[in-house]
Design an enzyme around this catalytic site. Structure first.
Site, PDB file in Angstrom:
ATOM      1  N   ILE A  46       0.738  -1.273  -0.098  1.00  0.00           N
ATOM      2  CA  ILE A  46       0.106   0.119   0.000  1.00  0.00           C
ATOM      3  C   ILE A  46       0.878   1.399  -0.130  1.00  0.00           C
ATOM      4  CG2 ILE A  46      -1.741   1.307   1.407  1.00  0.00           C
ATOM      5  CD1 ILE A  46      -2.852  -1.359   2.291  1.00  0.00           C
ATOM      6  N   GLY A  49      -2.631   3.670  -4.107  1.00  0.00           N
ATOM      7  CA  GLY A  49      -3.467   2.722  -3.264  1.00  0.00           C
ATOM      8  C   GLY A  49      -2.739   1.447  -3.265  1.00  0.00           C
ATOM      9  N   ALA A  68      -1.621  -2.907  -3.971  1.00  0.00           N
ATOM     10  CA  ALA A  68      -1.182  -3.968  -4.996  1.00  0.00           C
ATOM     11  C   ALA A  68      -1.265  -5.158  -4.404  1.00  0.00           C
ATOM     12  CB  ALA A  68       0.083  -3.500  -5.724  1.00  0.00           C
ATOM     13  N   CYS A  72      10.127  -2.201  -1.176  1.00  0.00           N
ATOM     14  CA  CYS A  72       9.409  -1.465  -0.108  1.00  0.00           C
ATOM     15  C   CYS A  72      10.776  -0.897   0.903  1.00  0.00           C
ATOM     16  CB  CYS A  72       8.329  -1.859   0.596  1.00  0.00           C
ATOM     17  SG  CYS A  72       6.807  -2.245  -0.508  1.00  0.00           S
TER      18      CYS A  72
END
Length: 268
Positions: free
Chosen positions: A188, A200, A202, A218
């Site tokens: 997110i 938004g 995935a 990330c």
């Protein structure tokens, strides 16, 4: 109740190029800000693409020069592509905006989606997204690793110069399930402009997760990625997941008790 409409932009052979979807997000964002449309969630697949949020470090990008699209969302670098359901909820929130509450609502909708397929997921403190938890660290350290190598320490945690992108399948994010580590099912990353959300989530349904091995997904070096199909041991498709995800997004986002972020004021 806050009305939420869904727009399915394209999947499979009709997957939407990232820049095209980003332009559509901005168009819908402007219309939502002007109250010309209700809250809207764009749902789609992208062709393979790496995108980097504002906090991405150079050491987390692909080493081979693969292009990366720098975007205005929060978070760090990730991958989008076939087999991944991408959702861009464009929702007007009261000000001061409670960004954390919005992220938690998206996480809850995806946790419920995974549960409907029989997969238990959760949140991890300090790490956004939806996770499948691994074994406790001590138990994982005593179990043989992929390729027969057994380690009693994890260099990712002790060596500041360790780079998982250079160390093959032993530390590849896509092999986190084999290592019984925490692994992310859904990422997110959002942006809020003028009180309206963009970007938004995935959700990994059945992608080729080795795409994540070229980056530090990330920015997290001591965990990996997974998918619904991998965790459940059977093929799950985007078509299977779409109506379930829409149901839970509608339940959560339409019925949310939206409230502005509370601001503590010092007393005299």
């Amino acid at each position: 109740m806050n009305e939420l409409r869904f727009v399915r932009l394209g999947f499979g052979d009709d997957a939407v190029e990232y820049q095209e979807a980003w332009d559509e997000q901005r168009r819908v964002h402007a219309a939502r800000f002007a109250d010309e449309i209700p809250d809207t969630c764009l749902l789609l697949e992208h062709p393979p693409v790496y995108t980097a949020g504002r906090r991405t470090d150079p050491s987390e990008r692909p080493l081979d020069g693969t292009p990366v699209v720098d975007v205005d969302r929060g978070g760090k670098i990730t991958w989008h592509g076939p087999g991944q359901l991408v959702g861009y909820p464009i929702q007007k929130l009261p000000r001061p905006v409670d960004v954390v509450a919005h992220v938690r609502r998206l996480e809850e909708a995806l946790i419920r989606t995974a549960a409907d397929f029989g997969l238990e997921t959760t949140r991890v403190e300090g790490r956004s997204g939806v996770w499948v938890l691994g074994e406790p660290q001590q138990a994982a350290a005593q179990r043989p690793r992929p390729g027969g190598l057994s380690l009693d320490f994890d260099p990712r945690l002790t060596d500041e110069e360790f780079d998982p992108r250079l160390n093959g399948p032993e530390y590849a994010p896509s092999n986190a399930g084999q290592r019984r580590e925490d692994r992310k099912l859904a990422a997110i990353g959002i942006r809020v402009a003028k009180g309206v959300t963009m970007h938004g989530f995935a959700l990994n349904v059945n992608p080729d997760n080795t795409w994540f091995d070229r980056i530090v997904p990330c920015g997290i070096r001591d965990a990996g990625v997974t998918s619904l199909s991998y965790e459940l041991g059977r093929e799950i498709t985007i078509a299977d997941v779409l109506p379930v995800a829409e149901k839970h997004l509608r339940e959560i986002l339409e019925n949310a008790d939206l409230a502005p972020r509370e601001i503590e004021r010092a007393t005299a």
